[in-house]
Design an enzyme around this catalytic site. Structure first.
Site, PDB file in Angstrom:
ATOM      1  N   CYS A  59     -10.471  11.962   4.953  1.00 20.18           N
ATOM      2  CA  CYS A  59     -10.307  10.606   5.096  1.00 20.18           C
ATOM      3  C   CYS A  59     -10.546   9.844   3.886  1.00 20.18           C
ATOM      4  O   CYS A  59     -11.512   9.833   3.303  1.00 20.18           O
ATOM      5  CB  CYS A  59     -11.494  10.160   6.154  1.00 20.18           C
ATOM      6  SG  CYS A  59     -11.257   8.354   6.602  1.00 20.18           S
ATOM      7  N   CYS A  81      -6.176   2.681   5.758  1.00 22.35           N
ATOM      8  CA  CYS A  81      -6.306   4.132   5.702  1.00 22.35           C
ATOM      9  C   CYS A  81      -5.802   4.830   4.615  1.00 22.35           C
ATOM     10  O   CYS A  81      -4.737   4.555   4.090  1.00 22.35           O
ATOM     11  CB  CYS A  81      -5.256   4.565   6.648  1.00 22.35           C
ATOM     12  SG  CYS A  81      -5.119   6.495   7.128  1.00 22.35           S
TER      13      CYS A  81
END
Length: 280
Positions: A76, A218
């Site tokens: 991530c 993101c």
């Protein structure tokens, strides 16, 4: 039982961080259930995902990331920036550090200049069908939705991502994103990014697998979109990616991709485990 936690975010992509550097706090079998409960925005702290800080035998520290649905992901981008700020701030690692992830060992640099900034060596984006993974070649694959045709492109930047380039981002991305995310073409599913290119600036909206909705930012998606746009000849090697939550700077070289962005530590608190709702 009570346990300490830290709430952090990278450009609005928010996380609950649990420090297990000195020992396990949440058992492995309990982690998915715990994450679902603590990430619930009404009955828990509320977050897009959870980060666990653990010791590493291979690097300075070990990074674990779970989506809000309890599924563990290899990487991530926004999460690892928050994670890295935390471990540097707590003295577990120096400002130049190596972090063990399920996607491999990554090198990062943490700087404190008008806030906390983290530069991440994200590794070389992968475009191969088996690396994404996908059941067929999806480079320029055509998807039809609501009477319109869209071309999709895919890359793996630690996790799989699809990019869809559009002239306008002023529409509900969720229906088309879910159609692509759950397509049988992607055996592990995929994250889906919608992007508008303007010179070397790309505006991006992302639907995240595991969160099952749009997030404010993101990191891995921003890198994937920048790499795909560059491969298509739409941009240069240095790109500003604008998300709803803020700016990320992406630099592409022949061997790797660098992502630079902020990391915010909003508050520290105490969780009462017996008060969490595990039945939702």
């Amino acid at each position: 039982m009570r346990i300490a936690f830290t709430k952090m975010h990278g450009n609005g992509n928010d996380f609950v961080l649990i420090d297990e550097f000195e020992g396990v706090i949440v058992g492995e079998e309990e982690k998915p259930r715990f994450v679902r409960a603590v990430c619930h925005r009404n009955f828990g702290v509320g977050a897009d995902g959870a980060l666990f800080v653990q010791p590493s035998q291979k690097a300075d520290v070990r990074f674990r990331y779970f989506n809000s649905d309890g599924s563990e992901a290899a990487m991530c981008g926004n999460g690892i920036r928050c994670f890295s700020r935390y471990v540097v701030e707590e003295g577990y690692a120096g400002e130049r550090l190596r972090v063990e992830t399920l996607a491999g060992i990554l090198e990062l640099e943490v700087k404190r200049e008008n806030g906390w900034w983290v530069k991440v060596d994200m590794g070389k984006p992968k475009f191969g069908r088996e690396e994404i993974p996908a059941k067929t070649d999806v480079w320029g694959y055509e998807v039809e939705h609501d009477g319109r045709k869209f071309r999709i492109y895919a890359a793996n930047t630690g996790v799989p991502h699809v990019a869809v380039f559009v002239d306008s981002l002023d529409f509900d991305i969720v229906p088309l994103a879910r159609k692509i995310r759950y397509s049988e073409i992607f055996p592990e599913g995929t994250n889906v990014n919608f992007a508008k290119v303007d010179g070397d600036t790309i505006t991006v909206r992302t639907y995240e697998r595991g969160v099952e909705g749009e997030t404010l930012s993101c990191g891995t998606g921003s890198v994937a979109v920048a790499a795909i746009a560059n491969r298509l000849g739409l941009t240069g090697s240095k790109v500003d990616v604008v998300t709803k939550g803020g700016l990320l700077k992406i630099e592409l070289t022949e061997d790797t991709a660098y992502m630079t962005g902020g990391a915010s530590r909003v508050f520290d608190g105490i969780l009462r485990l017996n008060e969490l709702r595990y039945d939702i």
